[in-house]
Design a protein around this motif. Sequence first.
Motif, PDB file in Angstrom:
ATOM      1  N   THR A 124       5.924 -67.226 -23.887  1.00  0.00           N
ATOM      2  CA  THR A 124       7.301 -67.673 -23.672  1.00  0.00           C
ATOM      3  C   THR A 124       7.678 -67.578 -22.198  1.00  0.00           C
ATOM      4  OG1 THR A 124       7.934 -67.030 -25.913  1.00  0.00           O
ATOM      5  CG2 THR A 124       9.718 -67.318 -24.315  1.00  0.00           C
ATOM      6  N   GLU A 177      10.020 -61.873 -23.208  1.00  0.00           N
ATOM      7  CA  GLU A 177      10.629 -63.056 -23.810  1.00  0.00           C
ATOM      8  C   GLU A 177      12.081 -62.830 -24.203  1.00  0.00           C
ATOM      9  OE1 GLU A 177       7.883 -63.956 -27.010  1.00  0.00           O
ATOM     10  OE2 GLU A 177       9.018 -62.710 -28.395  1.00  0.00           O
ATOM     11  N   HIS A 202       1.498 -60.155 -23.647  1.00  0.00           N
ATOM     12  CA  HIS A 202       2.622 -59.320 -24.065  1.00  0.00           C
ATOM     13  C   HIS A 202       2.029 -58.087 -24.752  1.00  0.00           C
ATOM     14  CE1 HIS A 202       6.149 -57.982 -26.254  1.00  0.00           C
ATOM     15  NE2 HIS A 202       6.883 -58.779 -25.487  1.00  0.00           N
ATOM     16  N   ASN A 235      12.689 -60.122 -35.878  1.00  0.00           N
ATOM     17  CA  ASN A 235      12.690 -60.852 -34.601  1.00  0.00           C
ATOM     18  C   ASN A 235      11.882 -62.128 -34.748  1.00  0.00           C
ATOM     19  OD1 ASN A 235      13.964 -58.624 -33.482  1.00  0.00           O
ATOM     20  ND2 ASN A 235      12.091 -57.788 -32.614  1.00  0.00           N
ATOM     21  N   TRP A 236      12.141 -63.088 -33.881  1.00  0.00           N
ATOM     22  CA  TRP A 236      11.288 -64.263 -33.799  1.00  0.00           C
ATOM     23  C   TRP A 236      11.111 -64.624 -32.335  1.00  0.00           C
ATOM     24  CZ3 TRP A 236      15.547 -67.532 -36.409  1.00  0.00           C
ATOM     25  CH2 TRP A 236      16.346 -68.158 -35.473  1.00  0.00           C
ATOM     26  N   THR A 237      10.125 -65.449 -32.067  1.00  0.00           N
ATOM     27  CA  THR A 237       9.894 -65.937 -30.709  1.00  0.00           C
ATOM     28  C   THR A 237      11.033 -66.879 -30.349  1.00  0.00           C
ATOM     29  OG1 THR A 237       7.509 -65.765 -31.015  1.00  0.00           O
ATOM     30  CG2 THR A 237       8.279 -67.191 -29.235  1.00  0.00           C
ATOM     31  N   GLY A 282       3.281 -62.817 -21.820  1.00  0.00           N
ATOM     32  CA  GLY A 282       3.186 -63.683 -22.988  1.00  0.00           C
ATOM     33  C   GLY A 282       3.580 -65.121 -22.715  1.00  0.00           C
TER      34      GLY A 282
END
Length: 193
Positions: free
Chosen positions: A110, A13, A157, A77-79, A108
């Motif tokens: 994303t 991602e 992921h 971190n973030w998506t 994953g």
Amino acid sequence: MGPDNPSIVLIGEAPGRNEIKLGRPFVGVSGKELTKMIELSGLGRDDVYITSVVRVRPYSIKNTIDSQGKQIIKHPNWTPSKKEVKIFAPLFDWEIQTLAPKLLVPLGNTSIQRLLVPQANVGNLHGQIFQDHIMQISGTGQYHPGKQQYWIAPMYHPAAYLYARRLEQTVREDWEHLGEWLGQHPNILTKSL
């Protein structure tokens, strides 16, 4: 990052803190797990190209108090958001077209949603291997199916089962299945120069 003429591209991602610092994908704990999974398929990291749909580290800023009562600032971190994914869409499309791999392995939700449709879900697609057109962004900023078909093998992921250990056996089986499938499709691993 990987071979110049890859047959297989793994798609994450976005880079995390360690990846930005070292300038390489999947170098932290998730990277160690990913390396183990790649090996379960009979491949090594040198056999695959690894990229991501977003090229910068998405993070938030959090003010917290540590155990000694001192205020500290954290940058977790973030998506990546759909907007962040769209910003990097032209670069990602160019990279995939330039590399021209035979097999894409999105890691994953994303990356799966970027390749297929926003409703695509790793929980429903993991471990399957199928051919499909992937989404590309147009000059008007809209996604549409591209002309080229690719083999696609969605996977969890590596961080997913680090947080949910119940997924570990499923993830292992998915990568072993990919290795078996590659054994039945040896043309995937050969590429003309």
